[in-house]
Design a protein around this motif. Structure first.
Motif, short mmCIF file in Angstrom:
data_model
loop_
_atom_site.label_atom_id
_atom_site.label_comp_id
_atom_site.label_asym_id
_atom_site.label_seq_id
_atom_site.Cartn_x
_atom_site.Cartn_y
_atom_site.Cartn_z
N VAL A 1 92.74 63.62 148.68
CA VAL A 1 94.19 63.51 148.70
C VAL A 1 94.34 64.92 147.72
CG1 VAL A 1 96.29 62.74 148.25
CG2 VAL A 1 94.51 61.06 148.96
N VAL A 2 95.14 65.69 148.33
CA VAL A 2 95.69 67.09 147.44
C VAL A 2 97.28 66.76 147.36
CG1 VAL A 2 95.75 69.47 147.17
CG2 VAL A 2 93.88 68.42 148.26
N LEU A 3 97.73 66.72 146.18
CA LEU A 3 99.09 66.89 146.02
C LEU A 3 99.60 68.27 145.35
CD1 LEU A 3 99.01 63.31 144.12
CD2 LEU A 3 100.07 63.80 146.31
N ARG A 4 100.76 68.81 146.09
CA ARG A 4 101.17 69.93 145.69
C ARG A 4 102.40 69.96 145.30
NH1 ARG A 4 97.07 73.66 146.84
NH2 ARG A 4 95.87 72.95 148.81
N ARG A 5 102.93 70.39 144.14
CA ARG A 5 104.31 70.20 143.72
C ARG A 5 104.45 71.25 142.66
NH1 ARG A 5 105.29 64.73 140.07
NH2 ARG A 5 103.90 65.42 138.36
N ALA A 6 105.99 71.43 142.41
CA ALA A 6 106.45 72.56 141.42
C ALA A 6 107.30 71.81 140.51
CB ALA A 6 107.13 73.74 142.07
N VAL A 7 107.17 71.81 139.23
CA VAL A 7 107.75 71.24 138.28
C VAL A 7 108.29 72.46 136.94
CG1 VAL A 7 107.98 69.62 136.51
CG2 VAL A 7 106.72 69.08 138.41
N ARG A 8 109.65 72.44 137.13
CA ARG A 8 110.16 73.42 136.13
C ARG A 8 109.79 75.11 136.64
NH1 ARG A 8 111.17 70.53 130.54
NH2 ARG A 8 112.56 68.70 131.41
N GLY A 9 109.28 74.98 137.86
CA GLY A 9 108.82 76.48 138.20
C GLY A 9 107.65 76.56 138.13
N MET A 10 106.64 75.70 137.56
CA MET A 10 105.23 75.87 137.54
C MET A 10 104.53 75.00 138.61
SD MET A 10 102.54 74.23 134.58
CE MET A 10 102.97 75.54 133.43
N ARG A 11 103.93 75.65 139.39
CA ARG A 11 103.17 75.22 140.81
C ARG A 11 102.07 74.44 140.36
NH1 ARG A 11 102.97 79.85 144.67
NH2 ARG A 11 101.89 78.36 145.85
N MET A 12 101.62 73.42 141.03
CA MET A 12 100.37 72.69 140.51
C MET A 12 99.96 71.85 141.83
SD MET A 12 101.69 69.28 138.47
CE MET A 12 103.07 70.31 137.26
N ALA A 13 98.64 71.94 141.97
CA ALA A 13 97.87 71.27 143.04
C ALA A 13 97.15 70.11 142.27
CB ALA A 13 97.02 72.18 143.85
N ILE A 14 97.18 68.73 142.51
CA ILE A 14 96.35 67.85 142.05
C ILE A 14 95.31 67.27 143.09
CG2 ILE A 14 96.37 65.66 141.09
CD1 ILE A 14 99.07 65.99 139.99
N ASN A 15 94.04 67.37 142.82
CA ASN A 15 93.11 67.05 143.78
C ASN A 15 92.33 65.54 143.47
OD1 ASN A 15 91.30 66.87 145.83
ND2 ASN A 15 89.97 68.48 145.09
N VAL A 16 92.54 64.53 144.20
CA VAL A 16 92.15 63.38 143.87
C VAL A 16 91.24 62.51 145.01
CG1 VAL A 16 92.93 60.87 143.17
CG2 VAL A 16 94.53 62.86 142.75
N ARG A 17 90.19 62.00 144.51
CA ARG A 17 89.40 61.59 145.43
C ARG A 17 90.03 59.90 146.09
NH1 ARG A 17 84.97 61.78 141.28
NH2 ARG A 17 85.34 59.75 140.95
N VAL A 18 89.39 59.74 147.14
CA VAL A 18 90.22 58.54 147.78
C VAL A 18 89.56 57.42 147.06
CG1 VAL A 18 90.34 57.02 149.94
CG2 VAL A 18 90.84 59.44 150.00
N SER A 19 88.52 57.53 146.43
CA SER A 19 87.72 56.44 145.84
C SER A 19 88.57 56.03 144.29
CB SER A 19 86.48 56.47 145.47
OG SER A 19 86.07 57.78 144.88
N ASP A 20 89.15 56.98 143.96
CA ASP A 20 90.15 56.79 142.79
C ASP A 20 91.30 56.02 142.84
OD1 ASP A 20 87.96 58.37 141.22
OD2 ASP A 20 89.39 60.19 141.51
N PHE A 21 91.74 55.62 143.99
CA PHE A 21 92.81 55.00 144.35
C PHE A 21 92.43 53.50 144.18
CE2 PHE A 21 94.33 59.05 146.13
CZ PHE A 21 95.53 59.00 145.81
N THR A 22 93.60 52.68 143.71
CA THR A 22 93.23 51.30 143.84
C THR A 22 93.41 50.49 145.15
OG1 THR A 22 94.79 51.41 141.86
CG2 THR A 22 93.84 49.23 142.32
N GLY A 23 94.10 50.81 146.02
CA GLY A 23 94.00 50.12 147.36
C GLY A 23 95.07 50.51 148.32
N VAL A 24 95.26 49.88 149.25
CA VAL A 24 96.52 50.12 150.12
C VAL A 24 97.42 48.68 149.92
CG1 VAL A 24 97.25 50.39 152.73
CG2 VAL A 24 95.01 51.16 151.83
N ALA A 25 98.71 49.05 149.65
CA ALA A 25 99.49 48.18 149.34
C ALA A 25 100.69 47.94 150.23
CB ALA A 25 100.18 48.27 148.01
N LEU A 26 101.32 46.78 150.42
CA LEU A 26 102.22 46.50 151.22
C LEU A 26 103.73 46.45 150.27
CD1 LEU A 26 103.68 46.50 154.27
CD2 LEU A 26 103.20 43.99 153.77
#
Length: 172
Positions: A51-76
């Motif tokens: 999963v790649v998350l792209r966002r800008a915080v206070r003008g600083m652009r960032m991209a965070i690359n996270v493996r799906v195996s690092d997630f805890t699970g799928v929640a309701l």
């Protein structure tokens, strides 16, 4: 077959449509609400392995690359009115919304599909109980206090003499 647009399920301004991603047509890119980001939106790329998350915080652009195996699970999550299906991470700001709906049957069906695709467990956060309070472990608790360490013992005893030392002393 339905095509996913650039927003891919994110509702355009003024629309009453809910977020709905197709788990069988990955990879997908969509925008999601992020209260900390500039413009309150972040762009999410969802693949089967990452999963790649792209966002800008206070003008600083960032991209965070996270493996799906690092997630805890799928929640309701949610209440009786509207519930959402979320890909849960230990860091709440990295959690990814997958589906928002009021139909319970649709949610349970999508819940099983998403958990099978990502090979993650299904988490029921409504039944989650708060963790039990942990006892403190203090390494110094069992030690003697400092002022007792400085004290001398009341009786002074002579050191015991071993048999071999007696023989040496007796010969001299």
């Amino acid at each position: 077959m339905r095509r996913q647009t650039a927003t891919s399920g994110a509702a355009p301004a003024g629309s009453s449509r809910n977020l709905r991603l197709d788990p069988l047509s990955l990879p997908v890119r969509f925008d999601a609400h992020d209260p900390r980001a500039d413009g309150y939106t972040r762009q999410i790329e969802l693949h089967r392995e990452r999963v790649v998350l792209r966002r800008a915080v206070r003008g600083m652009r960032m991209a965070i690359n996270v493996r799906v195996s690092d997630f805890t699970g799928v929640a309701l999550r949610g209440n009786d009115e509207a519930q959402s299906l979320v890909l849960v991470h230990r860091d709440p700001s990295l959690s990814v919304p997958l589906l928002i709906s009021t139909d319970g049957d649709e949610l349970t069906e999508a819940w099983t599909i998403w958990s099978e695709i990502f090979a993650l467990p299904q988490l029921d956060e409504g039944a989650r109980k708060p963790a039990a309070r942990r006892r403190r472990s203090n390494a110094i608790r069992t030690r003697r206090p400092k002022f007792l360490m400085r004290r001398r013992t009341a009786m002074t005893r002579e050191l015991p003499v071993h048999r071999a030392e007696r023989e040496i002393i007796a010969r001299n």
